[in-house]
Design a protein around this motif. Structure first.
Motif, PDB file in Angstrom:
ATOM      1  N   GLY A 129       0.769  -1.343  -0.005  1.00 39.73           N
ATOM      2  CA  GLY A 129      -0.079   0.161   0.116  1.00 39.73           C
ATOM      3  C   GLY A 129       0.639   1.201  -0.215  1.00 39.73           C
ATOM      4  O   GLY A 129       0.418   2.359   0.564  1.00 39.73           O
ATOM      5  N   ALA A 130       1.958   1.164  -0.831  1.00 42.52           N
ATOM      6  CA  ALA A 130       2.805   2.509  -0.713  1.00 42.52           C
ATOM      7  C   ALA A 130       2.026   3.768  -1.536  1.00 42.52           C
ATOM      8  O   ALA A 130       1.412   3.337  -2.294  1.00 42.52           O
ATOM      9  N   HIS A 131       2.626   4.670  -1.250  1.00 39.98           N
ATOM     10  CA  HIS A 131       1.947   5.940  -1.819  1.00 39.98           C
ATOM     11  C   HIS A 131       2.490   6.074  -3.126  1.00 39.98           C
ATOM     12  O   HIS A 131       1.811   6.259  -4.300  1.00 39.98           O
ATOM     13  N   LEU A 132       3.916   6.022  -3.397  1.00 36.99           N
ATOM     14  CA  LEU A 132       4.458   5.936  -4.703  1.00 36.99           C
ATOM     15  C   LEU A 132       5.675   5.111  -4.633  1.00 36.99           C
ATOM     16  O   LEU A 132       6.741   5.807  -4.520  1.00 36.99           O
ATOM     17  N   ALA A 133       5.625   3.792  -4.705  1.00 38.06           N
ATOM     18  CA  ALA A 133       6.501   2.812  -4.672  1.00 38.06           C
ATOM     19  C   ALA A 133       7.190   3.187  -6.340  1.00 38.06           C
ATOM     20  O   ALA A 133       6.638   3.125  -7.360  1.00 38.06           O
ATOM     21  N   GLU A 134       8.802   3.014  -6.275  1.00 38.44           N
ATOM     22  CA  GLU A 134       9.458   3.432  -7.382  1.00 38.44           C
ATOM     23  C   GLU A 134      10.880   2.772  -7.145  1.00 38.44           C
ATOM     24  O   GLU A 134      11.143   1.993  -6.155  1.00 38.44           O
ATOM     25  N   GLY A 135      11.601   2.877  -8.370  1.00 38.28           N
ATOM     26  CA  GLY A 135      13.057   2.561  -8.270  1.00 38.28           C
ATOM     27  C   GLY A 135      13.432   1.368  -7.995  1.00 38.28           C
ATOM     28  O   GLY A 135      14.520   1.323  -6.926  1.00 38.28           O
ATOM     29  N   PRO A 136      12.866   0.046  -7.964  1.00 38.94           N
ATOM     30  CA  PRO A 136      13.095  -1.412  -7.883  1.00 38.94           C
ATOM     31  C   PRO A 136      14.631  -1.431  -8.228  1.00 38.94           C
ATOM     32  O   PRO A 136      14.986  -1.142  -9.549  1.00 38.94           O
ATOM     33  N   VAL A 137      15.559  -1.914  -7.522  1.00 33.48           N
ATOM     34  CA  VAL A 137      16.787  -2.255  -7.712  1.00 33.48           C
ATOM     35  C   VAL A 137      17.158  -3.811  -7.189  1.00 33.48           C
ATOM     36  O   VAL A 137      17.074  -3.997  -5.866  1.00 33.48           O
ATOM     37  N   TRP A 138      17.705  -4.790  -8.093  1.00 34.59           N
ATOM     38  CA  TRP A 138      17.820  -6.114  -7.473  1.00 34.59           C
ATOM     39  C   TRP A 138      19.353  -5.979  -7.156  1.00 34.59           C
ATOM     40  O   TRP A 138      20.449  -5.646  -7.958  1.00 34.59           O
ATOM     41  N   SER A 139      19.461  -6.465  -5.886  1.00 38.64           N
ATOM     42  CA  SER A 139      20.879  -6.571  -5.190  1.00 38.64           C
ATOM     43  C   SER A 139      21.565  -8.081  -5.310  1.00 38.64           C
ATOM     44  O   SER A 139      20.800  -9.042  -4.655  1.00 38.64           O
ATOM     45  N   GLY A 140      22.264  -8.152  -6.323  1.00 42.73           N
ATOM     46  CA  GLY A 140      22.895  -9.508  -6.267  1.00 42.73           C
ATOM     47  C   GLY A 140      23.508 -10.111  -5.049  1.00 42.73           C
ATOM     48  O   GLY A 140      23.839 -11.317  -4.666  1.00 42.73           O
ATOM     49  N   ARG A 141      24.200  -9.247  -4.429  1.00 42.21           N
ATOM     50  CA  ARG A 141      24.928  -9.419  -3.186  1.00 42.21           C
ATOM     51  C   ARG A 141      24.122  -9.679  -2.113  1.00 42.21           C
ATOM     52  O   ARG A 141      24.481 -10.227  -1.150  1.00 42.21           O
ATOM     53  N   ASP A 142      23.002  -9.167  -2.056  1.00 38.70           N
ATOM     54  CA  ASP A 142      22.210  -9.220  -0.749  1.00 38.70           C
ATOM     55  C   ASP A 142      20.975 -10.331  -1.044  1.00 38.70           C
ATOM     56  O   ASP A 142      20.398 -10.615  -0.178  1.00 38.70           O
ATOM     57  N   GLY A 143      20.783 -10.562  -2.416  1.00 42.42           N
ATOM     58  CA  GLY A 143      19.374 -11.405  -2.860  1.00 42.42           C
ATOM     59  C   GLY A 143      18.278 -10.769  -2.267  1.00 42.42           C
ATOM     60  O   GLY A 143      17.285 -11.370  -1.904  1.00 42.42           O
ATOM     61  N   ARG A 144      18.228  -9.452  -2.495  1.00 37.93           N
ATOM     62  CA  ARG A 144      17.086  -8.419  -1.907  1.00 37.93           C
ATOM     63  C   ARG A 144      16.668  -7.503  -3.020  1.00 37.93           C
ATOM     64  O   ARG A 144      17.684  -7.192  -3.959  1.00 37.93           O
TER      65      ARG A 144
END
Length: 543
Positions: free
Chosen positions: A264-279
């Motif tokens: 339920g985010a107001h304005l979710a943006e900028g997804p970035v996959w972190s290979g080192r964190d697996g997140r």
């Protein structure tokens, strides 16, 4: 005669007016000479045409000044009071305070009562903050210099730095919130009313006990309030603004899309996959917050930020960097600490960074926009590892998604307001752009392009704001695939997961009215879709 001249597509000549009116030559000449004399029309000697005169501007201003704002707002006040069952009030700035000029109360014995003629502070009331946030920069500065940032409750903002950050947040989302800042146990939300010049002339707010007006309730009310104040603004001469979503496409969702995080985010943006964190790192621009999502456990860690954050990226030396309203800053996610690095637009306080991404050589690129997307003041910047920055392109209303082709020879960049995805020839070694060309265009009736990502085949995935979908384009710009979503406002995309074959999609609920949220309850969530072609490994900032 005035109608004939004013409604023509091109300024008419004498013979055009004679043909349109059928008047005798002498009569037409006398009429035109009289209208010119009174400055209601003017005659252009250069091309012998007639146009409406400057006197109309003077008369128009008198029309706007004579409009009864209370009369224009009255029916809307009545409707909102009935719908919310709370107190709804109209206020204006008077000196360095707000003055309540009208109100309707439906809150019953436990409601919050406002007397017409009552004054209140600017800095801790929803109406005051709404008017401060949308004031012109010099007017806002003058008001901030005059007001006394004194405390009324434990929740009152008394730091100018914190207030300025809150005003930026207000301007970006379109409405202001006060959580027991003025009166303990009373919360409110307000949105501005604009005149024909775009200047905020009043604010309308909903007030009530905090026990009834939870934070989520205030945000939902704020979105409905914006629609109401836009209606009033139109009644007093402002240009109409559409803040609602386009109609949901009739085609059903046939792709295996899953809401993996109903946040339920107001304005979710900028997804970035972190290979080192697996997140998956992502931001909620209007919370504001930076988040870290674990797809395996479906758990999300949230770090609240002191100012707007548009995008984050990993840093080679460890940690993250974040594009904020104050430029590029280092971010320690564990503590939520921001450390200023460089601000290319320190002299443009009304702008903020909206999206950003690193190239393979570790330079970070970011696009800016006006806080309320009201002017084309946005630009594209390249920031090198030594923190030196270069303005690469400018004149954008909503600078948005960006990415590179797998061979690094093409740079893609989105201008959402224009509906365009651009492509530039790119020199990786020097970090320079060639001529800009149109890669793809999305018509307004189908939504607006937003965040993008490129897969290993060089195809471009694009989130379509107000389009209920994401699209995949071939390297030559052909539309290959459309994936329907159960939300109207997907915002950005990235490819992640262990094999980089999970398409993560962020979404927004900002400015969606309650009726639309009832139809699309997962708005503001994160979605996932398994795809056949993997993405490219993410890049990190070398600075």
């Amino acid at each position: 005669m005035l109608d004939v001249i004013g409604e023509r597509d091109a300024p008419p000549r004498f013979k055009d007016l004679q043909a349109a009116t059928g008047l005798p030559k002498g009569t037409l000449a006398r009429l035109l000479n009289t209208l010119v004399l009174f400055r209601l029309i003017r005659h252009e000697e250069s091309d012998s045409t007639y146009r409406l005169g400057h006197r109309f501007f003077e008369l128009a201003h008198r029309v706007w000044e004579s409009i009864d704002l209370r009369g224009a707002a009255g029916p809307v006040l009545d409707r909102l009071a009935e719908e919310t069952r709370e107190t709804v009030a109209l206020c204006v700035i008077e000196g360095d305070e707000i003055l309540y000029t009208d109100q309707r109360t439906r809150g019953g014995a436990l409601g919050f009562r406002i007397e017409i003629g009552r004054r209140a502070p600017l800095h801790c009331t929803a109406g005051g903050k709404a008017l401060l946030a949308f004031a012109a920069p010099h007017e806002q500065r003058a008001l901030l210099d005059r007001i006394d940032l004194r405390s009324f409750t434990d929740s009152t903002i008394t730091s100018e730095e914190a207030l300025v950050a809150d005003l930026a947040l207000t301007r970006a989302r379109g409405y202001a919130i006060s959580l027991s800042e003025h009166v303990e146990g009373t919360s409110s939300v307000a949105a501005p009313i604009f005149d024909h010049t775009g200047r905020p002339v009043a604010a309308m707010g909903v007030f009530g006990p905090s026990a009834r007006l939870s934070t989520d309730h205030l945000h939902t009310t704020g979105r409905d309030l914006m629609a109401a104040t836009r209606q009033i603004s139109g009644n007093v001469g402002a240009a109409p603004v559409n803040i609602t979503s386009y109609q949901r496409p009739s085609r059903s969702i046939d792709d295996p899309v899953e809401c993996v995080l109903p946040w339920g985010a107001h304005l979710a943006e900028g997804p970035v996959w972190s290979g080192r964190d697996g997140r998956l790192y992502w931001v909620d621009i209007l919370a504001p917050s930076v988040n870290r999502f674990d797809p395996e456990t479906r758990s999300n860690e949230e770090r609240r930020m002191p100012r707007l954050v548009g995008a984050v990226s990993e840093r080679r030396s460890g940690g993250l960097v974040a594009f904020t309203q104050d430029g590029l800053e280092g971010l320690d996610f564990e503590t939520g600490t921001l450390t200023p690095l460089v601000d290319p637009e320190a002299d443009i306080p009304e702008n903020r960074f909206n999206d950003g991404k690193c190239d393979p050589l570790g330079r970070i690129w970011g696009g800016t926009m006006c806080l309320d997307a009201s002017r084309a003041t946005g630009a594209l910047y390249r920031i090198d590892a030594d923190r030196r920055w270069t303005s690469m392109s400018s004149g954008y209303m909503v600078a948005n998604g960006l990415d590179w082709s797998p061979d690094g020879r093409t740079f893609y960049f989105v201008d959402s307001a224009a509906g365009h995805i651009y492509a530039f020839d790119f020199d990786m070694a020097s970090g320079t752009l060639g001529p800009r060309r149109l890669f793809a265009k999305i018509p307004p009736s189908e939504g607006r392009p937003d965040g993008i990502t490129v897969d290993r085949e060089g195809c471009l995935w694009c989130a379509v704001w107000d389009g209920w979908a994401v699209r995949r384009y071939a390297p030559d710009g052909r539309l290959l695939r459309t994936v329907r979503l159960p939300v109207p406002r997907p915002t950005s995309v990235t490819l992640g997961g262990p094999d980089l074959k999970t398409l993560f999609v962020t979404s927004a609920r900002v400015r969606l009215p309650s009726r639309m949220l009832a139809e699309a309850p997962f708005s503001g969530g994160i979605f996932a879709l398994q795809v056949d072609v993997p993405g490219l490994p993410g890049n990190s900032y070398a600075g």
